[in-house]
Design a protein around this motif. Structure first.
Motif, PDB file in Angstrom:
ATOM      1  N   TRP A 424     -11.768 -52.887   7.462  1.00  0.00           N
ATOM      2  CA  TRP A 424     -11.153 -54.078   8.043  1.00  0.00           C
ATOM      3  C   TRP A 424     -11.256 -54.048   9.564  1.00  0.00           C
ATOM      4  O   TRP A 424     -11.321 -52.979  10.180  1.00  0.00           O
ATOM      5  CB  TRP A 424      -9.668 -54.151   7.676  1.00  0.00           C
ATOM      6  CG  TRP A 424      -9.362 -54.364   6.231  1.00  0.00           C
ATOM      7  CD1 TRP A 424      -9.225 -53.403   5.282  1.00  0.00           C
ATOM      8  CD2 TRP A 424      -9.130 -55.616   5.581  1.00  0.00           C
ATOM      9  NE1 TRP A 424      -8.921 -53.976   4.072  1.00  0.00           N
ATOM     10  CE2 TRP A 424      -8.849 -55.334   4.224  1.00  0.00           C
ATOM     11  CE3 TRP A 424      -9.113 -56.956   6.008  1.00  0.00           C
ATOM     12  CZ2 TRP A 424      -8.572 -56.324   3.289  1.00  0.00           C
ATOM     13  CZ3 TRP A 424      -8.842 -57.949   5.073  1.00  0.00           C
ATOM     14  CH2 TRP A 424      -8.579 -57.630   3.737  1.00  0.00           C
ATOM     15  N   THR A 425     -11.209 -55.220  10.156  1.00  0.00           N
ATOM     16  CA  THR A 425     -10.995 -55.306  11.594  1.00  0.00           C
ATOM     17  C   THR A 425      -9.496 -55.113  11.843  1.00  0.00           C
ATOM     18  O   THR A 425      -8.683 -55.319  10.940  1.00  0.00           O
ATOM     19  CB  THR A 425     -11.448 -56.674  12.135  1.00  0.00           C
ATOM     20  OG1 THR A 425     -10.778 -57.706  11.411  1.00  0.00           O
ATOM     21  CG2 THR A 425     -12.953 -56.831  11.998  1.00  0.00           C
ATOM     22  N   PRO A 426      -9.082 -54.714  13.041  1.00  0.00           N
ATOM     23  CA  PRO A 426      -7.668 -54.406  13.286  1.00  0.00           C
ATOM     24  C   PRO A 426      -6.712 -55.557  13.018  1.00  0.00           C
ATOM     25  O   PRO A 426      -5.554 -55.331  12.653  1.00  0.00           O
ATOM     26  CB  PRO A 426      -7.649 -54.009  14.763  1.00  0.00           C
ATOM     27  CG  PRO A 426      -9.013 -53.502  15.038  1.00  0.00           C
ATOM     28  CD  PRO A 426      -9.920 -54.361  14.204  1.00  0.00           C
ATOM     29  N   ASP A 427      -7.162 -56.808  13.195  1.00  0.00           N
ATOM     30  CA  ASP A 427      -6.260 -57.931  12.956  1.00  0.00           C
ATOM     31  C   ASP A 427      -6.132 -58.284  11.480  1.00  0.00           C
ATOM     32  O   ASP A 427      -5.306 -59.109  11.094  1.00  0.00           O
ATOM     33  CB  ASP A 427      -6.705 -59.158  13.749  1.00  0.00           C
ATOM     34  CG  ASP A 427      -8.142 -59.586  13.408  1.00  0.00           C
ATOM     35  OD1 ASP A 427      -8.696 -59.088  12.409  1.00  0.00           O
ATOM     36  OD2 ASP A 427      -8.696 -60.402  14.166  1.00  0.00           O
ATOM     37  N   GLY A 428      -6.942 -57.661  10.622  1.00  0.00           N
ATOM     38  CA  GLY A 428      -6.872 -57.914   9.189  1.00  0.00           C
ATOM     39  C   GLY A 428      -7.438 -59.246   8.757  1.00  0.00           C
ATOM     40  O   GLY A 428      -7.329 -59.628   7.585  1.00  0.00           O
ATOM     41  N   ASN A 429      -8.090 -59.994   9.669  1.00  0.00           N
ATOM     42  CA  ASN A 429      -8.640 -61.305   9.335  1.00  0.00           C
ATOM     43  C   ASN A 429     -10.096 -61.239   8.895  1.00  0.00           C
ATOM     44  O   ASN A 429     -10.610 -62.208   8.319  1.00  0.00           O
ATOM     45  CB  ASN A 429      -8.525 -62.248  10.539  1.00  0.00           C
ATOM     46  CG  ASN A 429      -7.082 -62.539  10.895  1.00  0.00           C
ATOM     47  OD1 ASN A 429      -6.224 -62.628  10.016  1.00  0.00           O
ATOM     48  ND2 ASN A 429      -6.803 -62.653  12.199  1.00  0.00           N
ATOM     49  N   SER A 430     -10.750 -60.112   9.178  1.00  0.00           N
ATOM     50  CA  SER A 430     -12.170 -59.983   8.836  1.00  0.00           C
ATOM     51  C   SER A 430     -12.433 -58.609   8.240  1.00  0.00           C
ATOM     52  O   SER A 430     -11.651 -57.666   8.423  1.00  0.00           O
ATOM     53  CB  SER A 430     -13.049 -60.188  10.081  1.00  0.00           C
ATOM     54  OG  SER A 430     -12.828 -61.447  10.657  1.00  0.00           O
ATOM     55  N   ILE A 431     -13.549 -58.517   7.530  1.00  0.00           N
ATOM     56  CA  ILE A 431     -13.966 -57.228   6.978  1.00  0.00           C
ATOM     57  C   ILE A 431     -15.261 -56.792   7.654  1.00  0.00           C
ATOM     58  O   ILE A 431     -16.056 -57.617   8.115  1.00  0.00           O
ATOM     59  CB  ILE A 431     -14.162 -57.293   5.452  1.00  0.00           C
ATOM     60  CG1 ILE A 431     -15.253 -58.298   5.077  1.00  0.00           C
ATOM     61  CG2 ILE A 431     -12.859 -57.617   4.755  1.00  0.00           C
ATOM     62  CD1 ILE A 431     -15.568 -58.314   3.596  1.00  0.00           C
ATOM     63  N   LYS A 449     -11.217 -65.989   5.701  1.00  0.00           N
ATOM     64  CA  LYS A 449     -10.915 -67.399   5.454  1.00  0.00           C
ATOM     65  C   LYS A 449     -12.166 -68.261   5.501  1.00  0.00           C
ATOM     66  O   LYS A 449     -12.430 -69.058   4.598  1.00  0.00           O
ATOM     67  CB  LYS A 449      -9.897 -67.899   6.475  1.00  0.00           C
ATOM     68  CG  LYS A 449      -8.524 -67.265   6.337  1.00  0.00           C
ATOM     69  CD  LYS A 449      -7.556 -67.831   7.370  1.00  0.00           C
ATOM     70  CE  LYS A 449      -6.178 -67.204   7.223  1.00  0.00           C
ATOM     71  NZ  LYS A 449      -5.213 -67.753   8.235  1.00  0.00           N
ATOM     72  N   THR A 450     -12.965 -68.150   6.544  1.00  0.00           N
ATOM     73  CA  THR A 450     -14.109 -69.048   6.734  1.00  0.00           C
ATOM     74  C   THR A 450     -15.408 -68.498   6.165  1.00  0.00           C
ATOM     75  O   THR A 450     -16.388 -69.245   6.034  1.00  0.00           O
ATOM     76  CB  THR A 450     -14.305 -69.325   8.231  1.00  0.00           C
ATOM     77  OG1 THR A 450     -14.674 -68.105   8.898  1.00  0.00           O
ATOM     78  CG2 THR A 450     -13.023 -69.865   8.852  1.00  0.00           C
ATOM     79  N   LYS A 451     -15.450 -67.203   5.858  1.00  0.00           N
ATOM     80  CA  LYS A 451     -16.645 -66.526   5.366  1.00  0.00           C
ATOM     81  C   LYS A 451     -17.771 -66.504   6.409  1.00  0.00           C
ATOM     82  O   LYS A 451     -18.925 -66.225   6.078  1.00  0.00           O
ATOM     83  CB  LYS A 451     -17.169 -67.174   4.074  1.00  0.00           C
ATOM     84  CG  LYS A 451     -16.137 -67.257   2.963  1.00  0.00           C
ATOM     85  CD  LYS A 451     -15.660 -65.875   2.549  1.00  0.00           C
ATOM     86  CE  LYS A 451     -14.751 -65.941   1.333  1.00  0.00           C
ATOM     87  NZ  LYS A 451     -13.456 -66.614   1.632  1.00  0.00           N
ATOM     88  N   VAL A 452     -17.448 -66.806   7.670  1.00  0.00           N
ATOM     89  CA  VAL A 452     -18.423 -66.768   8.745  1.00  0.00           C
ATOM     90  C   VAL A 452     -18.770 -65.313   9.075  1.00  0.00           C
ATOM     91  O   VAL A 452     -17.875 -64.478   9.240  1.00  0.00           O
ATOM     92  CB  VAL A 452     -17.891 -67.482   9.993  1.00  0.00           C
ATOM     93  CG1 VAL A 452     -18.855 -67.298  11.174  1.00  0.00           C
ATOM     94  CG2 VAL A 452     -17.703 -68.953   9.709  1.00  0.00           C
TER      95      VAL A 452
END
Length: 598
Positions: A424-431, A449-452
């Motif tokens: 994970w990234t530290p903010d937990g929003n991305s892998i 969320k966005t799969k970007v």
């Protein structure tokens, strides 16, 4: 230990002129105390332990055995049965009371009193075990746990109703108040052979008794001796008892009137043991000052008595609170935890079927929070708990399939990242992903969320093994951009990349960033097997230990690692590399552990 009442001895003349293989080291509350030369074999049996631990364990061994025998002697005096001699030898110790009474001459009351005297030994070790457990709780020192286990084992083994061990003597003394003494002694002798068979076969099973399978021969010898004693004529037993007591009195008197040489040898040995005790006290006090307040919990895998892997949690340095997580593990090296240590996720045996696996989420006490049932294609998946502990990222290497599960509900959602999941990234929003693009490995991030997808490394070289600092300011990764694998750091704000070190052992790429982002720890050396620390910019790099899989403690003060030296196991050391401290053994193929903040 063994309380001798009747044994074969030499004549008085032989005793007065021969060598007894015992050295008197002084008096213990007015009782002669001897060290049998066979006790020194412990030094050979523990040659693999470092000198400091050897001194400490020998001191605890002498203290525990001496306390046991002193309990026999003290109760013997308290009951008006007289004094005796104390001896510490290879198999523990023995107390020989100055009494010429044989079993058939004792009254019923005297037999009960002798049984109480014998029982005092094991009870004293149970008391010591409880005392050392309290010290282990109070100080978090594993040596006290070792001492507690040793005393508990000493008490349990001595209470076995076999031969002339304390348990056997108790049965003989009390049983003979009701039944004919020869029958009771014969029964206790036969029990020796049955116990020997049990100890022998226990070597093939993973149980604590299996560690004492070498006692089988000792038990057989005691069984033979006990049965032979039960068949002796009463006159012969009386004569042997008188000789035994005479022998001990002569030895005690002779050791009181030793020549200068013998007194010198005894003085040297006495000062040696006294020095060991003083050093042990200092050693424990010093290491308590260093490791007495280690924070958090250590989670690791172990093999239980059923030869199955399980996840365990221990407080601080883990002494002596070791709690086994209730749900059995399936694949011991697959487990992860949230940043705050509140949730632990691991691959477990499914509650539906032992042939299936699930992802179990537990709290720090091992209580089940949720269970996510998975199909066979999920086995041996990588597990990553998000920093906030709300989500669990699962991925399989072979099939490149990935899922995200809700920590509390276990609800599962399949995702389709373009690469191998790395965390994970530290903010937990991305892998984080490792993907092959144009024939080279790149580090990517994908928004949940966005799969970007974003290319983080984006250079014409192989980049892999990414790890973020806790505050997200930097990402560390391994790259061969300069022709040789090295550790690099990239600033997440301006994407500036600097080389940290070429010393890293890239095959295992175990890098840890300290919680306060002030230092890094990694496995180093051309062939690995070394632990190095450095500042986060690569300066002040130094070797601190020989091992692998290093981790920081939650406060950044200590480093835990798996040793590759002669003594395998997990060690804790100060981040400076000073004062390594043995923590525990690892007995699974996974060799995985985490250090959590709570």
């Amino acid at each position: 230990m063994e309380t001798k009442v009747q044994v074969d001895i030499k004549s008085e003349e032989e005793t007065n002129s021969g060598f007894s293989w015992r050295i008197r080291v002084g008096n213990l509350f007015g009782l002669p105390l001897y060290i049998h030369l066979s006790f020194l074999l412990w030094l050979l049996g523990l040659f693999w332990v470092d000198a400091s631990s050897l001194v400490l364990y020998i001191s605890m061994l002498i203290f525990s055995i001496g306390f046991h025998e002193l309990a026999h002697a003290s109760v013997c005096r308290w009951l008006g049965l007289g004094g005796g001699t104390l001896t510490i030898w290879l198999f523990g110790g023995y107390f020989i009371p100055f009494s010429e009474l044989t079993l058939f001459e004792m009254s019923r009351r005297e037999r009960i009193r002798y049984a109480a005297m014998v029982l005092a030994g094991p009870l004293s070790n149970l008391l010591l075990s409880a005392f050392f457990i309290l010290l282990a709780y109070a100080t978090s020192m594993n040596h006290f746990q070792v001492a507690a286990r040793f005393n508990l084992t000493l008490a349990v083994l001595n209470l076995l109703p076999v031969g002339r061990l304390d348990g056997g003597n108790i049965v003989i003394y009390l049983g003979s108040t009701v039944f004919q003494w020869r029958r009771i002694m014969m029964a206790v002798g036969i029990l020796c052979f049955l116990a020997a068979v049990g100890f022998f076969f226990s070597a093939f099973y993973d149980s604590w008794i299996g560690n004492y399978s070498n006692w089988a021969g000792f038990l057989i010898g005691m069984g033979i001796q006990t049965i032979r004693t039960s068949k002796k004529p009463e006159d012969e037993m009386k004569a042997e008892s008188i000789k035994l007591v005479t022998k001990e009195r002569i030895i005690a008197e002779r050791s009181n009137n030793r020549n200068i040489f013998n007194k010198g040898v005894a003085l040297i040995i006495s000062f040696g043991f006294f020095g060991m005790f003083i050093y042990s006290i200092w050693y424990m006090g010093f290491y308590y000052s260093v490791y007495g307040n280690v924070p958090g919990h250590i989670v690791y895998t172990a093999i239980n008595n059923n030869r199955s892997p399980e996840l365990r949690v221990m407080k601080g340095m883990g002494f002596p609170i070791i709690k086994s997580v209730k749900n059995p593990a399936y694949y011991p090296s697959a487990f992860s935890a949230s940043k705050d240590g509140k949730y632990i996720a691991y691959e477990c045996v499914s509650s539906r079927s032992e042939e299936q696996t699930s992802i179990c989420v537990v709290d720090i006490l091992g209580n089940l929070v949720s269970e996510t049932y998975m199909s066979d294609e999920f086995r041996q998946a990588n597990i990553f708990v998000s920093p906030d502990g709300k989500k669990i990222l699962l991925s399989t290497y072979d099939s490149n399939k990935s899922w995200i599960a809700d920590t509390l509900s276990g609800q599962l959602q399949e995702i389709y990242p373009k690469g191998i999941v790395a965390g994970w990234t530290p903010d937990g929003n991305s892998i984080l992903l490792i993907a092959h693009m144009d024939g080279k490995a790149e580090i990517l991030s994908m928004s949940i969320k966005t799969k970007v997808i974003k290319n983080l490394s984006n250079n014409p070289s192989n980049d892999y093994a990414p790890i973020y600092s806790d505050d997200g300011s930097f990402v560390y990764f391994i790259s061969d951009k300069d022709g040789k694998s090295a550790l690099y750091r990239m600033d997440t704000k301006d994407s500036v990349v600097i080389k940290i070190t070429e010393s890293i052992y890239a095959k295992r790429s175990s890098v840890g960033i300290s919680p306060n982002n002030s230092g890094i720890v990694f496995e180093c050396g051309d062939d690995g097997g070394n632990i190095c620390v450095a500042n986060t910019d690569g300066s002040d790099e130094k070797l601190i230990a020989h091992g692998q899989s290093p981790l920081w403690s939650p406060d950044g003060k200590y480093i835990v690692y798996e040793s590759v030296d002669a003594r395998p196991g997990v060690f804790v050391v100060l981040s400076s590399g000073d004062y390594p401290f043995y923590l525990m053994s690892l007995d699974t193929w996974g060799n995985t552990y985490l250090w959590l903040p709570q």
